[in-house]
Design a protein around this motif. Sequence first.
Motif, PDB file in Angstrom:
ATOM      1  N   ALA A   1      81.804 -19.179  85.137  1.00  0.00           N
ATOM      2  CA  ALA A   1      82.954 -18.613  84.422  1.00  0.00           C
ATOM      3  C   ALA A   1      82.496 -17.926  83.137  1.00  0.00           C
ATOM      4  N   LEU A   2      81.513 -18.523  82.449  1.00  0.00           N
ATOM      5  CA  LEU A   2      80.975 -17.878  81.248  1.00  0.00           C
ATOM      6  C   LEU A   2      80.289 -16.562  81.608  1.00  0.00           C
ATOM      7  N   TRP A   3      79.529 -16.568  82.694  1.00  0.00           N
ATOM      8  CA  TRP A   3      78.865 -15.338  83.128  1.00  0.00           C
ATOM      9  C   TRP A   3      79.892 -14.266  83.466  1.00  0.00           C
ATOM     10  N   ALA A   4      80.876 -14.640  84.279  1.00  0.00           N
ATOM     11  CA  ALA A   4      81.856 -13.649  84.730  1.00  0.00           C
ATOM     12  C   ALA A   4      82.785 -13.185  83.611  1.00  0.00           C
ATOM     13  N   GLY A   5      83.182 -14.107  82.741  1.00  0.00           N
ATOM     14  CA  GLY A   5      84.170 -13.772  81.724  1.00  0.00           C
ATOM     15  C   GLY A   5      83.620 -13.207  80.434  1.00  0.00           C
ATOM     16  N   VAL A   6      82.382 -13.566  80.091  1.00  0.00           N
ATOM     17  CA  VAL A   6      81.819 -13.151  78.803  1.00  0.00           C
ATOM     18  C   VAL A   6      80.545 -12.326  78.977  1.00  0.00           C
ATOM     19  N   LEU A   7      79.599 -12.853  79.710  1.00  0.00           N
ATOM     20  CA  LEU A   7      78.270 -12.244  79.755  1.00  0.00           C
ATOM     21  C   LEU A   7      78.213 -10.930  80.527  1.00  0.00           C
ATOM     22  N   VAL A   8      78.777 -10.899  81.713  1.00  0.00           N
ATOM     23  CA  VAL A   8      78.727  -9.663  82.496  1.00  0.00           C
ATOM     24  C   VAL A   8      79.490  -8.531  81.797  1.00  0.00           C
ATOM     25  N   PRO A   9      80.722  -8.781  81.286  1.00  0.00           N
ATOM     26  CA  PRO A   9      81.377  -7.689  80.543  1.00  0.00           C
ATOM     27  C   PRO A   9      80.556  -7.214  79.335  1.00  0.00           C
ATOM     28  N   ALA A  10      79.907  -8.147  78.628  1.00  0.00           N
ATOM     29  CA  ALA A  10      79.063  -7.753  77.491  1.00  0.00           C
ATOM     30  C   ALA A  10      77.880  -6.915  77.967  1.00  0.00           C
ATOM     31  N   GLN A  11      77.272  -7.314  79.082  1.00  0.00           N
ATOM     32  CA  GLN A  11      76.144  -6.560  79.634  1.00  0.00           C
ATOM     33  C   GLN A  11      76.568  -5.143  80.010  1.00  0.00           C
ATOM     34  N   ILE A  12      77.745  -5.012  80.587  1.00  0.00           N
ATOM     35  CA  ILE A  12      78.236  -3.690  80.984  1.00  0.00           C
ATOM     36  C   ILE A  12      78.458  -2.822  79.750  1.00  0.00           C
ATOM     37  N   ARG A  13      79.116  -3.400  78.726  1.00  0.00           N
ATOM     38  CA  ARG A  13      79.336  -2.639  77.485  1.00  0.00           C
ATOM     39  C   ARG A  13      78.008  -2.234  76.852  1.00  0.00           C
ATOM     40  N   GLN A  14      77.096  -3.190  76.758  1.00  0.00           N
ATOM     41  CA  GLN A  14      75.802  -2.882  76.152  1.00  0.00           C
ATOM     42  C   GLN A  14      75.020  -1.869  76.981  1.00  0.00           C
ATOM     43  N   GLY A  15      75.144  -1.934  78.292  1.00  0.00           N
ATOM     44  CA  GLY A  15      74.467  -0.965  79.148  1.00  0.00           C
ATOM     45  C   GLY A  15      74.950   0.446  78.902  1.00  0.00           C
ATOM     46  N   ARG A  16      76.276   0.597  78.770  1.00  0.00           N
ATOM     47  CA  ARG A  16      76.844   1.925  78.477  1.00  0.00           C
ATOM     48  C   ARG A  16      76.361   2.428  77.129  1.00  0.00           C
ATOM     49  N   GLN A  17      76.387   1.538  76.138  1.00  0.00           N
ATOM     50  CA  GLN A  17      75.924   1.936  74.806  1.00  0.00           C
ATOM     51  C   GLN A  17      74.448   2.308  74.831  1.00  0.00           C
ATOM     52  N   ALA A  18      73.656   1.530  75.555  1.00  0.00           N
ATOM     53  CA  ALA A  18      72.206   1.765  75.592  1.00  0.00           C
ATOM     54  C   ALA A  18      71.875   3.112  76.221  1.00  0.00           C
ATOM     55  N   ARG A  19      72.604   3.481  77.259  1.00  0.00           N
ATOM     56  CA  ARG A  19      72.361   4.804  77.867  1.00  0.00           C
ATOM     57  C   ARG A  19      72.617   5.908  76.849  1.00  0.00           C
ATOM     58  N   ALA A  20      73.638   5.723  76.032  1.00  0.00           N
ATOM     59  CA  ALA A  20      73.971   6.738  75.021  1.00  0.00           C
ATOM     60  C   ALA A  20      72.940   6.766  73.896  1.00  0.00           C
ATOM     61  N   PHE A  21      72.566   5.592  73.376  1.00  0.00           N
ATOM     62  CA  PHE A  21      71.643   5.611  72.236  1.00  0.00           C
ATOM     63  C   PHE A  21      70.194   5.818  72.634  1.00  0.00           C
TER      64      PHE A  21
END
Length: 155
Positions: free
Chosen positions: A95-115
């Motif tokens: 639940a922690l992975w699905a609710g917190v970690l994976v969404p954070a990874q997706i957000r950070q992945g999008r940001q990382a592609r940009a920066f």
Amino acid sequence: MLYAGLKTLHLIGVVLLVGNAIVTLIWKLAAHRTRDPRVLAFAQRLVVITDVWFTVGGVVLLALGGYGAALVAGLDVLNVGWLVWGQGLLALSGALWAGVLVPAQIRQGRQARAFAESGEIPASYWRAGRRWAVWGVAATVLLLVAVGVMVAKPV
């Protein structure tokens, strides 16, 4: 023989899941220490790739092997205390992975592609990274406690 094979499959799943959780946390934190946008973008991309292959793959093997071995052994997975605790801890970690970690990874992945192109790392990336690390440690500790419960089989 069938039980031993299923238990082996279960243990391979545990190794993949727990090993990937620990290693990903360590190398992602090491990448963050470089503060190099290209290194961070590469690390962030690999977090997603390894989660798909090793975390998801580990969970699938863990479940198939564990439930299969329990079925072959005649264990009631909903009424044997240590099995209930092990499943509960795994579910809470998931639940922690699905609710917190994976969404954070997706957000950070999008940001990382940009920066990776601009070279400018936003403060929101670092905040998300700290949150990911804290909740990642919590989710991993839950997995380690689950392994201990499954090995010790307390009454």
